[in-house]
Write an enzyme that holds these catalytic residues in place. Structure first.
Site, PDB file in Angstrom:
ATOM      1  N   TYR A  58       0.837  -1.208   0.000  1.00 45.68           N
ATOM      2  CA  TYR A  58       0.000   0.000   0.000  1.00 45.68           C
ATOM      3  C   TYR A  58       0.870   1.256   0.000  1.00 45.68           C
ATOM      4  CZ  TYR A  58      -3.426  -3.443   1.753  1.00 45.68           C
ATOM      5  OH  TYR A  58      -4.212  -4.548   1.938  1.00 45.68           O
ATOM      6  N   HIS A 140       1.316 -12.351   1.438  1.00 43.56           N
ATOM      7  CA  HIS A 140       0.459 -11.504   0.609  1.00 43.56           C
ATOM      8  C   HIS A 140       0.539 -11.871  -0.873  1.00 43.56           C
ATOM      9  CE1 HIS A 140      -0.916  -7.037  -0.173  1.00 43.56           C
ATOM     10  NE2 HIS A 140      -1.909  -7.903  -0.263  1.00 43.56           N
TER      11      HIS A 140
END
Length: 322
Positions: A58, A140
């Site tokens: 992010y 992830h």
């Protein structure tokens, strides 16, 4: 359902059933100011929502940095953080990061699911967060590296859990097959499944969620709005981070019409739907400012009758492509 009801994950970690996603802190789709980041954190904490999920992905590390520096005035035992491993943020001459408006400059993301890469990923996340530990770590998006993630990345997290450095370990992903493998082949505590158990997409219910129930693995649902379309299904709305096709848009509009006719907003239904499945412990919702936190919590708390949900289940069956 109450937003701040505590749920106990397989690992014993307690989190509120409404968690706060921090992709907006990295400027996903639009820039977010520092004061807005502070508002999200203070409003969430005031409402008893003390679980924040972040990731190096992010904003290429900026979401972690912003979360860390805006929460560090609070006692460390008053909040819960999850971050993710599998992408390293490395120096680069790249200057732009399409889709992320608050990215760190002159770096890029590199996938690395090796044991050394996973360890380095977590150490660098802790540095950005300015924390000694996090409660929860997800591998992830190992979409192209499932075997390596299971045989090399996972054992690192298992060791860190045994050493007490992290309490809860899992996988965070937008596909169903790989987390189902993790459930069956490892001793993970939790799956963060994004986009796959929503009003528009129930594909996680086929194999992933039954496997989780069977093994006692906790599931957190992310992306409950399918990246936007389930807040306002109009032309140009995003579905799974891309502009929605006419077919998906029509389906979303049909679902919206169903709920509006029953006095329920689409966003209200989207926030509550995942928690109806017995496998799902909590949802994660990204919020851009304090008002969004309040609005989403209010919609989550406004209960929808079981009768409407039963009608919706039948309505979904009718919507299925023949």
């Amino acid at each position: 359902m109450a937003h701040n009801t505590l749920v106990t994950l397989k690992s014993g970690l307690e989190i509120p059933e409404f968690g706060i996603g921090t992709s907006p802190f990295g400027g996903l789709f639009a820039s977010v100011s520092e004061s807005a980041v502070q508002e999200v954190i203070s409003t969430s904490m005031a409402l008893g929502l003390n679980y924040f999920d972040t990731a190096p992905h992010y904003g290429m590390g900026s979401a972690e940095q912003r979360l860390g520096r805006n929460i560090d005035h609070l006692p460390r035992n008053s909040f819960i953080v999850s971050t993710k491993v599998g992408r390293l943020i490395v120096p680069s001459d790249k200057t732009n990061d399409p889709g992320w408006e608050n990215s760190i400059a002159a770096v890029e993301r590199v996938f690395d699911f090796s044991a050394a890469g996973i360890e380095r990923s977590l150490i660098e996340s802790l540095e950005r967060l300015d924390m000694d530990s996090v409660e929860m770590v997800f591998i992830h998006d190992p979409d192209g590296a499932a075997n390596q993630a299971i045989t090399e990345a996972y054992p690192v997290l298992e060791r860190l859990r045994a050493e007490g450095i992290v309490k809860t370990i899992g996988v965070g992903i937008t596909s169903n097959e790989i987390p189902t493998r993790f459930i069956n082949e490892t001793d993970i505590d939790v799956v963060l499944i994004a986009l796959r158990y929503t009003l528009l997409d129930q594909s996680a219910a086929k194999e992933l969620l039954p496997a989780a129930i069977k093994k006692g693995v906790s599931v957190i649902a992310g992306g409950v709005f399918n990246s936007g379309i389930l807040t306002d299904p109009k032309v140009g709305a995003t579905f799974n981070y891309e502009v929605a096709s006419p077919e998906v848009l029509a389906r979303a509009q049909n679902i919206e019409k169903f709920f509006i006719e029953r006095g329920v907003s689409l966003a209200q239904a989207a926030l509550q739907y995942p928690m109806r499945h017995p496998a799902i412990s909590a949802i994660l919702v990204g919020c851009r400012n304090g008002d969004e936190v309040k609005k989403n919590v209010d919609l989550y708390n406004r209960s929808i009758s079981e009768e409407i949900w039963n009608e919706f289940d039948n309505f979904l069956l009718e919507l299925q492509p023949r």
